[in-house]
Design an enzyme around this catalytic site. Structure first.
Site, PDB file in Angstrom:
ATOM      1  N   ASP A  79     131.018  79.381  -5.495  1.00 37.38           N
ATOM      2  CA  ASP A  79     130.727  78.797  -4.091  1.00 37.38           C
ATOM      3  C   ASP A  79     131.605  79.658  -2.850  1.00 37.38           C
ATOM      4  O   ASP A  79     132.893  79.329  -2.906  1.00 37.38           O
ATOM      5  CB  ASP A  79     131.275  77.321  -4.028  1.00 37.38           C
ATOM      6  CG  ASP A  79     131.130  76.612  -2.663  1.00 37.38           C
ATOM      7  OD1 ASP A  79     130.495  77.258  -1.872  1.00 37.38           O
ATOM      8  OD2 ASP A  79     131.626  75.370  -2.466  1.00 37.38           O
ATOM      9  N   LYS A 135     134.134  80.355   3.273  1.00 33.80           N
ATOM     10  CA  LYS A 135     135.480  79.891   2.703  1.00 33.80           C
ATOM     11  C   LYS A 135     136.456  81.090   3.092  1.00 33.80           C
ATOM     12  O   LYS A 135     136.101  82.238   3.177  1.00 33.80           O
ATOM     13  CB  LYS A 135     135.609  79.676   1.511  1.00 33.80           C
ATOM     14  CG  LYS A 135     134.832  78.313   0.932  1.00 33.80           C
ATOM     15  CD  LYS A 135     135.195  78.154  -0.531  1.00 33.80           C
ATOM     16  CE  LYS A 135     134.450  76.588  -0.944  1.00 33.80           C
ATOM     17  NZ  LYS A 135     134.988  75.458  -0.153  1.00 33.80           N
ATOM     18  N   ASP A 186     128.731  75.002   3.293  1.00 33.78           N
ATOM     19  CA  ASP A 186     129.750  74.887   2.328  1.00 33.78           C
ATOM     20  C   ASP A 186     129.691  73.424   1.622  1.00 33.78           C
ATOM     21  O   ASP A 186     130.206  73.125   0.654  1.00 33.78           O
ATOM     22  CB  ASP A 186     131.187  75.220   2.943  1.00 33.78           C
ATOM     23  CG  ASP A 186     132.153  75.409   1.832  1.00 33.78           C
ATOM     24  OD1 ASP A 186     131.867  75.712   0.540  1.00 33.78           O
ATOM     25  OD2 ASP A 186     133.292  75.331   2.096  1.00 33.78           O
ATOM     26  N   ARG A 239     126.281  68.489  -2.385  1.00 35.71           N
ATOM     27  CA  ARG A 239     125.378  67.433  -2.283  1.00 35.71           C
ATOM     28  C   ARG A 239     123.992  67.760  -2.232  1.00 35.71           C
ATOM     29  O   ARG A 239     123.152  67.009  -2.189  1.00 35.71           O
ATOM     30  CB  ARG A 239     126.018  66.526  -1.018  1.00 35.71           C
ATOM     31  CG  ARG A 239     125.932  67.495   0.130  1.00 35.71           C
ATOM     32  CD  ARG A 239     127.320  66.632   1.083  1.00 35.71           C
ATOM     33  NE  ARG A 239     128.407  67.008   0.732  1.00 35.71           N
ATOM     34  CZ  ARG A 239     129.374  66.723   1.586  1.00 35.71           C
ATOM     35  NH1 ARG A 239     129.427  65.871   2.556  1.00 35.71           N
ATOM     36  NH2 ARG A 239     130.851  67.094   1.380  1.00 35.71           N
TER      37      ARG A 239
HETATM   38  N1  BES Z   1     133.231  73.279  -4.174  1.00 36.23           N
HETATM   39  C1  BES Z   1     133.976  72.492  -2.888  1.00 36.23           C
HETATM   40  C2  BES Z   1     134.752  71.602  -3.112  1.00 36.23           C
HETATM   41  C3  BES Z   1     136.336  71.867  -3.869  1.00 36.23           C
HETATM   42  C4  BES Z   1     137.298  72.433  -3.217  1.00 36.23           C
HETATM   43  C5  BES Z   1     136.109  71.951  -5.220  1.00 36.23           C
HETATM   44  C6  BES Z   1     138.226  72.599  -3.901  1.00 36.23           C
HETATM   45  C7  BES Z   1     137.304  72.136  -6.022  1.00 36.23           C
HETATM   46  C8  BES Z   1     138.441  72.432  -5.115  1.00 36.23           C
HETATM   47  C9  BES Z   1     132.707  72.027  -2.032  1.00 36.23           C
HETATM   48  O1  BES Z   1     131.451  72.652  -2.188  1.00 36.23           O
HETATM   49  C10 BES Z   1     133.077  72.237  -0.936  1.00 36.23           C
HETATM   50  O2  BES Z   1     133.123  73.211  -0.281  1.00 36.23           O
HETATM   51  N2  BES Z   1     133.245  71.185  -0.045  1.00 36.23           N
HETATM   52  C11 BES Z   1     133.693  71.009   1.390  1.00 36.23           C
HETATM   53  C12 BES Z   1     132.724  69.899   2.050  1.00 36.23           C
HETATM   54  C13 BES Z   1     132.746  69.961   3.591  1.00 36.23           C
HETATM   55  C14 BES Z   1     132.105  71.108   4.075  1.00 36.23           C
HETATM   56  C15 BES Z   1     132.189  69.025   4.246  1.00 36.23           C
HETATM   57  C16 BES Z   1     135.229  70.365   1.619  1.00 36.23           C
HETATM   58  O3  BES Z   1     135.244  69.655   0.787  1.00 36.23           O
HETATM   59  O4  BES Z   1     135.953  71.164   2.131  1.00 36.23           O
HETATM   60 ZN    ZN Z   2     131.169  73.479  -3.961  1.00 35.13          ZN
HETATM   61 MN    MN Z   3     131.311  74.537  -0.888  1.00 31.20          MN
END
Ligand code: BES
Ligand code: ZN
Ligand code: MN
Length: 497
Positions: free
Chosen positions: A270, A277, A347, A351
């Site tokens: 990711d 990121k 990101d 979902r």
């Molecule tokens: N894979 C990440 C979430 C994550 C963060 C898992 C840290 C493990 C450790 C997910 O895909 C993500 O990036 N989520 C974002 C969502 C936001 C953009 C609404 C987040 O949580 O910042």
């Molecule tokens: Zn993710």
């Molecule tokens: Mn993500």
């Protein structure tokens, strides 16, 4: 790892090291009536104050011919009234690495010194084997240097003088299957993104099919598009690594059994996509397929334990990458459910792949219940840290099932709210909904989003972002991927009804 069981007295056996649990309570510290000289040996260490039986206490004694085995390791268990199966897993998990690093390759564990006065002997045996196998896990797959310096355990022996052999054997067998599946999850989850690709995951599914008769179907990019999994495919648009929508089924031919669906997010890397990121710490995002790894591990265990259920597993697997072909913030995507989604951040890809998988399972398999596992939100890491899985359920009975399985398996869970008021954050001015609702309540709005794709099937979403890995050796979790959730879902399924 070899496992064996033995009905024997501590004085009769001869292994490089014998592991004995000792409680902190004075009246109940050691009950070993082998010989006076043996009891004396142990009592002396305790009387000298070198070992008190507190949790975390260890002491290695050299028996000097008093019994046949040359070493004993005393392992503190803490107070007896607080003792439980999880305490066995944790204390032996810690001990397993010490035993391994001593170079004692064939430890024998005395069941009689770990059961206290109330634990079930089969379950205690299972917990002993789990603690030893999970705790001593190490992954050398990606190293080439000094491999001979790493030590290994060859065999774990559980013995007792007061238990039926068949009880020991059953507990040891299930303990081995479950612990090995946790380690399988860890190896996948901790594996680098250039090795653990969607293609590699598809190969693992084929392996489960060949070895254990799990029925496997894989949708490639074109097929997934034709089926209508547009939300899944939106995430895969930016990557040249072929995505795989993996479906596995166990027990499809069983009659009169319930169908349960388990679904795991498998973003093999990711990067965030166009909403990229920050580069610092981005390497951790190789673990973003941990949900899928939990599902693979569970399928392997279910098949080996021959559980009497029909289990459907779906693992949508793809990288999330930026490129000229990648999906954009602002795109509107039509999901498999027919609902349209406005993409806010690329990101929030988890979902996007999960909603299609949930609807696909609900529509095509008519399950009694669905569980999804996903490293979904940073907000969950903030909320509960690395200790507990936060889960959301649209049904109190499903929540109950998870709470029970948490107690028996030792995987900690905490229920989070799934209240409708949070939907306000998902209102879109162009599509049926936005797919993210900003930072506040981020784990909850993500769960609310998913809830719109389960078609009224009783369902729980387990956000394992916080519990996916651990920063230092602790109990049965060596530093790295934990495999949290694997024991939990196995207990849900093997204790079904
Ligand atoms: N894979 C990440 C979430 C994550 C963060 C898992 C840290 C493990 C450790 C997910 O895909 C993500 O990036 N989520 C974002 C969502 C936001 C953009 C609404 C987040 O949580 O910042
Ligand atoms: Zn993710
Ligand atoms: Mn993500």
């Amino acid at each position: 790892m070899n496992i064996s069981t033995l009905i024997a007295n501590i004085g009769e056996i001869d292994f490089p090291i014998v592991l004995i649990g000792v409680f902190e309570d004075e009246e109940n510290q050691v009950s070993i009536d082998v010989s006076d000289s043996f009891s004396k040996l142990i009592k002396e260490v305790i009387e000298l104050g070198d070992f008190e039986g507190k949790k975390g206490d260890f002491s290695v004694l050299y028996t000097q011919g008093v019994i046949k085995s040359p070493r004993i390791m005393l392992i503190g268990l803490g107070k007896e009234d607080k003792h439980n199966l999880e305490n066995i897993r944790k204390t032996l998990g810690n001990a397993s690495r010490k035993v391994r690093d001593l170079g004692t390759v064939k430890p024998a564990v005395s069941l009689d010194h770990f059961i206290g006065n109330k634990l079930n002997k089969e379950k205690a045996t299972e917990a002993i084997i789990q603690g030893m196998i999970m705790g001593s896990y190490q992954n050398l797959t990606y190293r080439t240097k000094d491999l001979d310096k790493y030590k290994h355990l060859d065999e774990i022996v559980v013995f007792s003088s007061t238990t039926e052999e068949s009880v020991l054997r059953k507990g040891a067998e299930s303990g081995k299957i479950i612990a090995e599946s946790v380690n399988f999850c860890r190896s996948l989850a901790w594996g680098p993104a250039n090795y653990i690709t969607p293609t590699k995951l598809a190969e693992e599914a084929e392996r489960l099919s060949k070895e254990l008769g799990v029925k496997t179907t894989i949708f490639e990019r074109e097929k997934a598009k034709n089926v209508g999994l547009h939300s899944f495919i939106a995430v895969a648009k930016g990557t040249d690594e072929p995505p795989k929508f993996i479906i596995m089924e166990y027990g499809a031919d069983k009659k009169d059994v319930d169908t349960v669906a388990i679904i795991g997010k498998a973003i093999t890397f990711d990067s965030g996509g166009i909403s990229i990121k920050p580069s610092q710490g981005m390497e951790r995002m190789k673990c973003d397929m941990t949900g899928g790894a939990v599902v693979f591990a569970a399928m392997e265990a279910i098949a080996r334990l021959d559980i009497n259920l029909h289990v459907v597993a779906i693992v949508p697997a793809t990288d999330n990458m930026p490129s000229g072909k990648a999906y954009h913030p602002g795109d509107v995507i039509k999901s498999y459910s027919g609902q349209t989604i406005e993409v806010i951040s690329t990101d929030a890809e988890g979902r996007m792949v999960l909603n299609d998988a949930l609807t696909y399972a609900a529509k095509n398999y008519n399950p009694k219940v669905m569980f999804d596992f996903a490293t979904l939100t940073g907000a969950m890491v903030v909320a509960l840290g690395e200790h507990a899985i936060g889960y959301f359920a649209n049904d109190d009975k499903v929540a109950d099932i998870l709470e029970k399985a948490s107690k028996t398996s030792g995987d900690a869970v905490w229920r989070m709210p799934l209240w409708k008021v949070y939907d306000q954050q998902l209102k879109s001015s162009v599509a049926d909904m936005k797919h993210s609702g900003g930072r506040s309540g981020g784990a909850i709005t993500a769960a609310r989003f998913l809830s719109k794709f389960v078609m009224d099937v009783p369902w729980a979403h387990l956000d394992i972002a916080g519990t996916m890995e651990q920063t230092s050796d602790k109990g049965y979790n060596p530093k790295g991927s934990k495999g949290a959730g694997v024991r939990l879902i196995i207990d849900v399924l093997r204790n079904w009804k």
